[in-house]
Motif scaffolding. Structure first.
Motif, PDB file in Angstrom:
ATOM      1  N   THR A 111       0.845  -1.186   0.000  1.00 16.17           N
ATOM      2  CA  THR A 111       0.000   0.000   0.000  1.00 16.17           C
ATOM      3  C   THR A 111       0.881   1.237   0.000  1.00 16.17           C
ATOM      4  O   THR A 111       1.589   1.511   0.971  1.00 16.17           O
ATOM      5  CB  THR A 111      -0.927   0.017   1.231  1.00 16.17           C
ATOM      6  N   THR A 127      -4.382   6.176   0.407  1.00 18.71           N
ATOM      7  CA  THR A 127      -3.758   5.229  -0.520  1.00 18.71           C
ATOM      8  C   THR A 127      -3.720   5.798  -1.934  1.00 18.71           C
ATOM      9  O   THR A 127      -4.730   6.266  -2.462  1.00 18.71           O
ATOM     10  CB  THR A 127      -4.534   3.901  -0.501  1.00 18.71           C
ATOM     11  N   GLN A 130      -2.400   0.539  -4.787  1.00 23.84           N
ATOM     12  CA  GLN A 130      -2.580  -0.704  -4.045  1.00 23.84           C
ATOM     13  C   GLN A 130      -2.286  -1.880  -4.958  1.00 23.84           C
ATOM     14  O   GLN A 130      -2.824  -1.976  -6.064  1.00 23.84           O
ATOM     15  CB  GLN A 130      -4.005  -0.819  -3.499  1.00 23.84           C
TER      16      GLN A 130
END
Length: 379
Positions: A111, A127, A130
């Protein structure tokens, strides 16, 4: 004078520890047992140690350190006992390599996000990218070698083992999820800086100008996490003895708050609080999804969002460690004492706490269900 700046910064660090302790001492709607209060005081010491290691000691992106962020003694905002947590501070203008060995985990999520606790960068927080380790080519013995670099430094055509550092990215959080976490199964990874052509990166030399802002940020981090944990506890009151929540990708997209926006976008989070009377237990049923999935895990935590001590008793279960019922579901019993049935989750005598089910690589899994029952009727 720089000493004045340092003195001011260090005073702020000391005051932040007192402010974090005040979060514990002044908290409302918190179980007032001796255990819960003692754990609250200890929680402040653990957060302090974590802040110092992360921000003061290991936050130099020119000398990257991939370090263990959470373990049995340092816990941050609902840690999962099944996860080996690693963390590294990055600079979005520099290039790195993630190298080493994959280990034997079920899932190793990568992440990449904006700096935690520092608000929006470029209009968003949380984020940025990912992915997970099995999206890349791994060597026959589990060897890992992945380029992490800004788009301008990634070869064209882009290699399979390359990850683009999006603008604003300042950290890598690794969630290495195990069905059974043992030392021999853990990964062995490190992050290495890739110097520019002809560049020689000098060793770090500490200065007042560098240390003071680190102490100031450590102070802010401590108070931010303390307040956030308590807010999570209060918010969960709307799901008493039941589960709410949604996919991590939805939290990232919604930008609803800085903590949730740093979620793993390949996970789904279903959480709530439990509250029992003496002689009661909570039966939690995790239902098998219609679509394939990799993992789910149920964790119990204190009001300070620390997992209950899992070293000596069972306080968390997953889809491999929990026994299944005849109908294919998993039925677990949250109770303060041994009810004499399988899948007992031990609260250590507590009657209140927080609970979270995490799903990995699951598409729209059903929310768990829960029912308060007499312990005497379970045997």
């Amino acid at each position: 004078m720089q000493n004045d700046r340092l003195n001011t910064a260090f005073d702020a660090w000391l005051q932040a520890q007192t402010a974090a302790l005040d979060v514990v001492r002044q908290a409302t709607d918190i179980p007032d047992t001796d255990v819960d209060m003692a754990e609250g005081y200890r929680w402040v010491t653990r957060l302090s140690r974590l802040a110092l290691e992360w921000i003061v000691e290991k936050s130099d992106p020119l000398h990257p350190q991939l370090f263990t962020l959470q373990d049995e003694y340092r816990k941050l905002l609902v840690d999962n006992p099944d996860v080996y947590y690693l963390f590294c501070v990055l600079d979005d203008s520099r290039s790195y390599r993630l190298v080493g060995y994959r280990g034997e985990c079920a899932y190793l999520g990568l992440t990449f996000g904006t700096p935690f606790g520092q608000g929006q960068v470029g209009g968003r927080t949380g984020t940025q990218t990912q992915t997970h380790i099995d999206d890349y080519d791994i060597g026959p013995n589990g060897e890992v070698d992945i380029l992490i670099a800004p788009a301008s430094a990634v070869p064209d055509p882009r290699p399979r083992n390359a990850i683009v550092l999006e603008p604003g990215t300042a950290q890598l959080a690794i969630r290495e999820t195990h069905f059974e976490k043992t030392p021999e199964r853990l990964s062995r990874l490190r992050v290495e800086l890739v110097p520019g052509p002809g560049e020689v990166v000098p060793p770090p030399i500490l200065s007042s100008e560098e240390l003071a802002p680190k102490l100031e940020f450590a102070a802010m981090f401590l108070t931010f996490v303390g307040g956030t944990a308590l807010q999570m506890w209060h918010d969960a009151a709307t799901n008493m003895n039941t589960f709410g929540g949604q996919a991590g990708s939805e939290h990232v997209a919604a930008q609803d708050d800085e903590v949730r926006s740093h979620s793993n976008a390949e996970m789904t989070y279903h959480g709530g609080r439990f509250r029992l009377e003496p002689g009661q237990a909570l039966v939690v049923t995790v239902h098998e999804p219609d679509k394939p999935f990799l993992y789910w895990g149920l964790t119990l935590t204190s009001p300070w969002m620390e997992s209950f001590d899992y070293r000596y008793t069972t306080t968390a279960l997953n889809n491999k460690t929990a026994s299944r019922s005849a109908d294919g579901s998993w039925r677990m019993v949250v109770a303060p004492s041994d009810p004499g049935v399988e899948n007992w989750l031990d609260t250590g005598g507590r009657l209140e706490g927080y609970m979270l089910v995490r799903w990995v690589l699951a598409d729209g899994p059903p929310h768990p269900t829960a029912e308060v029952v007499p312990i005497a009727g379970l045997g």
